[in-house]
Design a protein around this motif. Sequence first.
Motif, PDB file in Angstrom:
ATOM      1  N   ALA A  10       0.824  -1.208   0.000  1.00  0.00           N
ATOM      2  CA  ALA A  10       0.000   0.000   0.000  1.00  0.00           C
ATOM      3  C   ALA A  10       0.854   1.253   0.000  1.00  0.00           C
ATOM      4  O   ALA A  10       0.410   2.309  -0.459  1.00  0.00           O
ATOM      5  CB  ALA A  10      -0.934   0.005   1.205  1.00  0.00           C
ATOM      6  N   GLY A  11       2.084   1.163   0.469  1.00  0.00           N
ATOM      7  CA  GLY A  11       2.961   2.318   0.552  1.00  0.00           C
ATOM      8  C   GLY A  11       2.705   3.109   1.813  1.00  0.00           C
ATOM      9  O   GLY A  11       1.657   3.740   1.948  1.00  0.00           O
ATOM     10  N   SER A  12       3.643   3.090   2.762  1.00  0.00           N
ATOM     11  CA  SER A  12       3.408   3.740   4.043  1.00  0.00           C
ATOM     12  C   SER A  12       4.726   4.102   4.690  1.00  0.00           C
ATOM     13  O   SER A  12       5.741   3.412   4.508  1.00  0.00           O
ATOM     14  CB  SER A  12       2.613   2.823   4.975  1.00  0.00           C
ATOM     15  N   ILE A  13       4.712   5.199   5.462  1.00  0.00           N
ATOM     16  CA  ILE A  13       5.870   5.535   6.286  1.00  0.00           C
ATOM     17  C   ILE A  13       5.561   5.301   7.762  1.00  0.00           C
ATOM     18  O   ILE A  13       6.381   5.607   8.618  1.00  0.00           O
ATOM     19  CB  ILE A  13       6.323   6.988   6.060  1.00  0.00           C
ATOM     20  N   ALA A  14       4.379   4.767   8.059  1.00  0.00           N
ATOM     21  CA  ALA A  14       4.051   4.417   9.435  1.00  0.00           C
ATOM     22  C   ALA A  14       4.855   3.188   9.844  1.00  0.00           C
ATOM     23  O   ALA A  14       5.124   2.290   9.030  1.00  0.00           O
ATOM     24  CB  ALA A  14       2.555   4.130   9.561  1.00  0.00           C
ATOM     25  N   GLU A  15       5.253   3.158  11.110  1.00  0.00           N
ATOM     26  CA  GLU A  15       6.013   2.040  11.665  1.00  0.00           C
ATOM     27  C   GLU A  15       7.342   1.839  10.949  1.00  0.00           C
ATOM     28  O   GLU A  15       7.925   0.744  10.985  1.00  0.00           O
ATOM     29  CB  GLU A  15       5.192   0.745  11.635  1.00  0.00           C
ATOM     30  N   ARG A  16       7.825   2.863  10.282  1.00  0.00           N
ATOM     31  CA  ARG A  16       9.166   2.822   9.696  1.00  0.00           C
ATOM     32  C   ARG A  16      10.090   3.607  10.618  1.00  0.00           C
ATOM     33  O   ARG A  16       9.838   4.769  10.914  1.00  0.00           O
ATOM     34  CB  ARG A  16       9.189   3.448   8.297  1.00  0.00           C
ATOM     35  N   ASP A  17      11.136   2.957  11.086  1.00  0.00           N
ATOM     36  CA  ASP A  17      12.055   3.645  11.988  1.00  0.00           C
ATOM     37  C   ASP A  17      13.355   3.952  11.249  1.00  0.00           C
ATOM     38  O   ASP A  17      13.524   3.628  10.062  1.00  0.00           O
ATOM     39  CB  ASP A  17      12.314   2.813  13.242  1.00  0.00           C
ATOM     40  N   LEU A  18      14.265   4.595  11.949  1.00  0.00           N
ATOM     41  CA  LEU A  18      15.533   4.979  11.326  1.00  0.00           C
ATOM     42  C   LEU A  18      16.380   3.761  10.964  1.00  0.00           C
ATOM     43  O   LEU A  18      17.230   3.844  10.076  1.00  0.00           O
ATOM     44  CB  LEU A  18      16.311   5.905  12.275  1.00  0.00           C
ATOM     45  N   GLY A  19      16.132   2.641  11.631  1.00  0.00           N
ATOM     46  CA  GLY A  19      16.855   1.423  11.289  1.00  0.00           C
ATOM     47  C   GLY A  19      16.522   0.926   9.889  1.00  0.00           C
ATOM     48  O   GLY A  19      17.346   0.272   9.246  1.00  0.00           O
ATOM     49  N   THR A  20      15.314   1.221   9.417  1.00  0.00           N
ATOM     50  CA  THR A  20      14.941   0.859   8.054  1.00  0.00           C
ATOM     51  C   THR A  20      15.565   1.812   7.041  1.00  0.00           C
ATOM     52  O   THR A  20      15.918   1.408   5.926  1.00  0.00           O
ATOM     53  CB  THR A  20      13.411   0.890   7.902  1.00  0.00           C
TER      54      THR A  20
END
Length: 337
Positions: A190-200
Amino acid sequence: MVTVDTTRTAVPARRIPMLLLGVAALLLCIVLSLALGARSVPIGTVVQALFGADDSRDALVVTGMRLPRTVVGLAVGAALGLAGAVVQGITRNPLASPTTLGINHGAGLAVVVAIYALQLSRPIEYVWFAFAGAACAALFTLTLGRRAGDLDPVRLVLGGTVLQLVLVSWTSAVLLFSERTLDEARFWLAGSIAERDLGTLLPMLPTLLIGAVLGLVLAPALNTLALGDEAATALGMPVGRIRMAGMAAVVLLAGSAVAVAGPIAFIGLAAPHLVRLVLGNDHRVMVPGCLIAGPLLLLAADILGRIVARPSELEVGIVTAFLGAPLLAVLARRSAR
């Protein structure tokens, strides 16, 4: 070695206030991204949290969840916006974007296959598969777009469109075959920046930075390329090498962005048009301007997705697709004219 047009003319001073206005709008979106969500946080608490002067629950939400999400949004938006400007420049096609080259769908197929074959379950585990899939799709499109040793803009776009259809059908087949893969992959797809942290984000920073530098260096050459291949060649431009370098920048930028946040559509298409509308067609201004417009559009769409369905939220990829469809129709109509 790629050479670029070194001719320099002064950038009109009237564009400087517009650039400053864009920066101010981006700063506002950053603040709103930190403050708004399922639970709104006062601006004062946001400021105190950023300076470590508040350890309340709201402050922890800002620093632990929304700040990494906003940083990822800035990086992904800037990469997609800059990639869109470069791909439109090298193809001389105002409707071209990283999606047109099959990059999004190549990453999507790679992630779906990795989840299915390797039983992966976290974005950090398949981020490199996404980047590899994006790079392979772009290289295949590059091969289809070559004619007599050089890149042909029309063949490049047509090849990417054909590849999109093939990749979408293969991805759908895998998802229909495995319900578990569908459950794991649908959030990323779906494409999202939620739950994406700096480690990703951190593993992709080197490729993002290299792609950004390459795209900015090529900006003056894109002005000459806009005159047409024959005119650019007559002026001493290595047209084929410029397009190859531009494609490399697009692969690094868009591939990294898709690997981190999933296939977010229309940012790479809309950001260059927004900048072109405000600042004109000079790529020396327009290409850097996309570093502002890209994250501005992405964060604005992400904020909208958080507030329209409270306490739930819509993924940013859904919001951009919903708003981007009418935009694409308008742009297609203007291009036809």
